[in-house]
Design an enzyme around this catalytic site. Structure first.
Site, mmCIF file in Angstrom:
data_model
loop_
_atom_site.group_PDB
_atom_site.id
_atom_site.type_symbol
_atom_site.label_atom_id
_atom_site.label_comp_id
_atom_site.label_asym_id
_atom_site.label_seq_id
_atom_site.Cartn_x
_atom_site.Cartn_y
_atom_site.Cartn_z
ATOM 1 N N SER A 130 0.815 -1.215 0.000
ATOM 2 C CA SER A 130 0.000 0.000 0.000
ATOM 3 C C SER A 130 0.847 1.263 0.000
ATOM 4 O O SER A 130 0.331 2.364 -0.197
ATOM 5 C CB SER A 130 -0.917 0.005 1.220
ATOM 6 O OG SER A 130 -0.146 -0.050 2.422
ATOM 7 N N GLY A 132 3.466 1.774 -2.123
ATOM 8 C CA GLY A 132 4.107 1.975 -3.420
ATOM 9 C C GLY A 132 5.258 1.043 -3.698
ATOM 10 O O GLY A 132 5.842 1.098 -4.785
ATOM 11 N N ASP A 255 -0.507 -2.810 -20.423
ATOM 12 C CA ASP A 255 -0.429 -3.530 -19.152
ATOM 13 C C ASP A 255 0.227 -4.883 -19.423
ATOM 14 O O ASP A 255 1.141 -4.950 -20.236
ATOM 15 C CB ASP A 255 -1.828 -3.668 -18.543
ATOM 16 C CG ASP A 255 -1.796 -3.777 -17.027
ATOM 17 O OD1 ASP A 255 -0.996 -4.571 -16.515
ATOM 18 O OD2 ASP A 255 -2.572 -3.069 -16.352
ATOM 19 N N SER A 256 -0.258 -5.950 -18.818
ATOM 20 C CA SER A 256 0.461 -7.230 -18.914
ATOM 21 C C SER A 256 0.482 -7.779 -20.341
ATOM 22 O O SER A 256 -0.324 -7.410 -21.190
ATOM 23 C CB SER A 256 -0.160 -8.248 -17.966
ATOM 24 O OG SER A 256 0.043 -7.856 -16.629
#
Length: 336
Positions: A130, A132, A255-256
């Site tokens: 949470s 980073g 993204d992925s």
């Protein structure tokens, strides 16, 4: 009844002029050229250069109860079951062949993201914190024997993972911004040695994949919308003049990524509700669209999985807002 001539006189001057030019060229009279109007009715119009690509529309939606934001990291088990991450729910989940969903494990403090199988059959998870940062953990497919491979103390923000044939793995470090590109790609040799840098100074390195022969690394820079093709001299050294920007995406955001058996590259576009497919050299050749994207649904497309030896492909996506849905879709890959 209003005549065509009357309708024409009501059009703006610039549009009337354009139609006159097209008519003179023979286009309006049925010549071989064709003018296609932009798909302005869509919440996320497809860029003109990509509209003619071979297109597959995904189907068989399976909603994931209790998940309203991001799904991530799908990987097929040898028996055809699917593991995937419910990121904000901190869950690794399983979808079996009868479309039944179960929770494999819930992490205590980390949010699971990208996943990959190691040669010894364990699943490696790039998990975010949470604050980073994050870590890479490994576990058995039933959630047992959890082991930290890259600790939070390392200072990375791991996002995606790809193994080579020797048992080492690459991971993306998703730190940074456009103004401060602090992310990159790192390699961990077999045996879990300290990470070694491969590519530095990227703005949110996110997407990552390796060609079937292990000689070409594909990297996506999320904040800049770029896809890089990097030929490798060895595991951690790009070849001289071996790197290029293969593609610059219009709109959000790579993204992925996965590579099929023939070396085609599949990139999930987060914020567009689709997957763009490239040739082994990086030329766009097709796309997979998610239902509802034109109405603003299923836009947060994060990842996909390809089942080896088949054309089975799944895509995970969400509406990306509280009260929305997170969904698994099925499609066919571009393998022959």
């Amino acid at each position: 009844m209003t005549s065509a001539r009357e309708l024409l006189t009501r059009l703006p001057h610039r549009l009337r002029s354009a139609l006159l030019v097209l008519s003179l060229l023979g286009i309006a009279a049925g010549a071989s050229a064709q003018v296609t109007a932009p798909a302005l009715g869509s919440a996320v119009p497809i860029p003109p250069a990509e509209r003619a690509l071979t297109t597959i529309v995904a189907d068989r939606p399976i909603r994931v109860p209790g998940a309203t934001l991001d799904l991530e990291g799908p990987v097929f088990l040898p028996n055809g079951d699917l593991l995937f991450s419910d990121v904000q729910g901190k869950r690794v989940m399983r979808l079996d062949g009868r479309d039944r969903l179960t929770t494999v494990v819930t992490l205590a403090s980390l949010m699971p993201g990208g996943m990959a199988f190691s040669p010894d059959g364990r699943v490696f998870i790039a998990a975010a914190s949470s604050t980073g940062g994050g870590a890479i953990i490994a576990m058995r497919t039933d959630g047992s024997e959890q082991q930290t491979i890259v600790p939070e103390a390392g200072g990375f923000a791991p996002n995606d993972i790809a193994f080579d044939t020797k048992g080492g793995f690459y991971f993306t470090d998703a730190r940074g911004t456009v103004g401060e590109p602090a992310g990159g790609v790192w390699y961990v040799a077999p045996g879990g040695t300290s990470p070694v840098p491969v590519v530095r100074n990227l703005a949110v390195a996110n997407v990552l994949a390796l060609s079937p022969d292990g000689k070409r690394l594909w990297v996506g820079e999320f904040a800049m919308g770029r896809l890089y093709r990097i030929d490798l001299k060895d595991a951690v050294t790009p070849a001289p003049f071996g790197a290029t920007t293969a593609y610059h995406f219009v709109g959000p955001a790579p993204d992925s990524m996965r590579v099929d058996g023939a070396g085609r590259v599949y990139v999930a576009l987060y914020g567009q509700g689709r997957v763009l497919v490239f040739s082994p050299d990086g030329l766009p050749l097709g796309q997979i669209l998610l239902p509802g994207r034109d109405d603003g649904r299923n836009l947060n497309t994060t990842s996909m999985a390809l089942r080896s030896g088949t054309r089975d492909l799944v895509v995970v996506a969400s509406d990306g807002k509280p009260g929305g849905y997170a969904t698994i879709f099925h499609a066919r890959s571009f393998e022959q």
